[in-house]
Write an enzyme that holds these catalytic residues in place. Structure first.
Site, PDB file in Angstrom:
ATOM      1  N   HIS A 135       3.688  18.864 -68.930  1.00  0.00           N
ATOM      2  CA  HIS A 135       3.146  19.551 -69.946  1.00  0.00           C
ATOM      3  C   HIS A 135       4.060  20.916 -70.258  1.00  0.00           C
ATOM      4  CE1 HIS A 135       0.248  17.104 -71.804  1.00  0.00           C
ATOM      5  NE2 HIS A 135      -0.330  17.193 -70.698  1.00  0.00           N
ATOM      6  N   ASP A 165       6.949  24.270 -75.330  1.00  0.00           N
ATOM      7  CA  ASP A 165       6.854  23.436 -76.368  1.00  0.00           C
ATOM      8  C   ASP A 165       7.332  24.005 -77.769  1.00  0.00           C
ATOM      9  OD1 ASP A 165       5.187  21.660 -74.930  1.00  0.00           O
ATOM     10  OD2 ASP A 165       3.074  22.068 -76.078  1.00  0.00           O
TER      11      ASP A 165
END
Length: 377
Positions: A135, A165
């Site tokens: 992540h 992200d």
């Protein structure tokens, strides 16, 4: 109405976006915001369950959506037909998955040599970690970014999932797609874009990597821009609010301290006295409410502003004057950025189902057959 007349620099560019987590849709949103026609490909079950209801997710604004079973031969054949009529594909799978499905770059290049194939992953298409899960926090940790974030004496603090992200991932993917489209104007051929969040996060910190090597940048929380310096930090006010102080330059500092009525302060150029200086500022800011300080600094170059929550930010006079936030379908959201003068108004409507795919190469009869077989929704 099946199609929306679009304006903007990407008007006429067609994008197939394979549904995935935040960075993929964010890249698609950035392209749609500037005129691209983005068709979102989701799972059949998800689209069938939603029916004709618009998708309210902000990152799906301005897009259309369909469901397609990419694990069936018919679904793969349909996707290839769509790709033959597209300019860009955005793919967010782990390395090798698209190839196993039969929709990898080589498969689609065979039907459309001009196709730009944008690949979004955390670790990239190769390397020891390429096939492992991760992540944002993992990607920025391995990139060396996370080690630099946080206060002195504290543990590394992730800035939610902005750096990996969105900035290092989705925005870099959109940038790479634009580079490939620009190149295609000269070569006539598309290119594969390998957008890895670990790479993108590292690039964002280029200045700081050099700073660490040169000695300009020290341990986290001890530097000019990472809460180490009292002239670049946040301070609590009397009512529990906060103000952000960015009075780095001497003239801005002089204006701030004058408006605060502060004198005989410790030398701000003496790092050994930064703790003492910080406490003097903290004590002063605790003496008035956030609104009172906002009034004190209004119109000045002191570089002191209130720390606003998202709801307050939308109502701030500057943001209202610029139209920084808009409301679409009952959802308040940031307006597209950057602004291009004279580009026209973007389509920010919530994503809706696209039933007529004839412009994408699937005639009505084929589409109805695929729907009846549960391959298309």
């Amino acid at each position: 109405m099946e199609r929306v007349t679009r304006s903007g620099p990407l008007s006429g560019v067609r994008v197939l976006e394979l549904a995935g987590l935040a960075p993929g849709p964010f890249a698609g949103m950035m392209l749609a915001d500037h005129g691209a026609e983005v068709l979102r490909i989701d799972r059949v079950a998800a689209v069938a369950a939603a029916g004709d209801r618009p998708r309210r997710d902000v990152m799906d604004r301005g897009k259309r959506t369909i469901g397609l079973d990419l694990k069936s031969p018919e679904g793969v054949a349909a996707f290839r037909e769509l790709a033959a009529h597209a300019d860009v594909v955005i793919e967010v799978f782990r390395p090798g998955v698209a190839e196993r499905l039969g929709i990898g770059p080589g498969d689609l290049r065979a039907v459309n040599p001009r196709l730009v194939y944008g690949r979004m992953t955390g670790w990239g298409q190769e390397g020891p970690l390429a096939m492992t899960a991760g992540h944002d926090i993992d990607y920025i940790a391995v990139a060396g970014v996370l080690s630099l974030l946080g206060r002195e004496g504290g543990k590394p603090t992730p800035p939610i999932n902005i750096l990996g992200d969105f900035a290092g991932g989705g925005l870099m993917l959109a940038y790479g797609v634009l580079l490939a489209l620009f190149e295609r104007e000269r070569t006539g051929r598309g290119r594969v874009v390998d957008a890895a969040m670990v790479d993108g996060a590292a690039t964002l910190f280029a200045m700081f990597y050099q700073g660490v090597q040169s000695g300009f940048w020290g341990p986290r929380g001890t530097n000019l821009l990472d809460t180490g310096a009292p002239m670049y930090d946040t301070y609590e006010t009397a009512d529990g609010g906060f103000v952000a102080v960015g009075a780095l330059e001497p003239r801005f500092w002089a204006e701030m301290t004058a408006l605060m009525g502060l004198a005989d302060l410790p030398d701000r150029d003496d790092r050994a006295r930064w703790p003492e200086l910080r406490e003097r500022l903290a004590e002063a800011f605790r003496s008035r409410t956030r609104a009172e300080w906002e009034e004190v600094f209004a119109g000045s170059d002191a570089c002191v502003v209130p720390v606003l929550d998202p709801a307050e930010a939308a109502e701030h006079p500057h943001n209202r004057a610029r139209g920084t936030f808009v409301e679409v379908g009952g959802v308040r959201q940031p307006a597209p950025a950057p602004r291009l003068e004279g580009a026209g108004e973007p389509d920010l409507s919530p994503a809706t189902l696209l039933s007529d795919l004839s412009d994408w190469g699937l005639d009505r009869g084929t589409a109805e057959r695929l729907r009846a077989a549960g391959v298309l929704a």
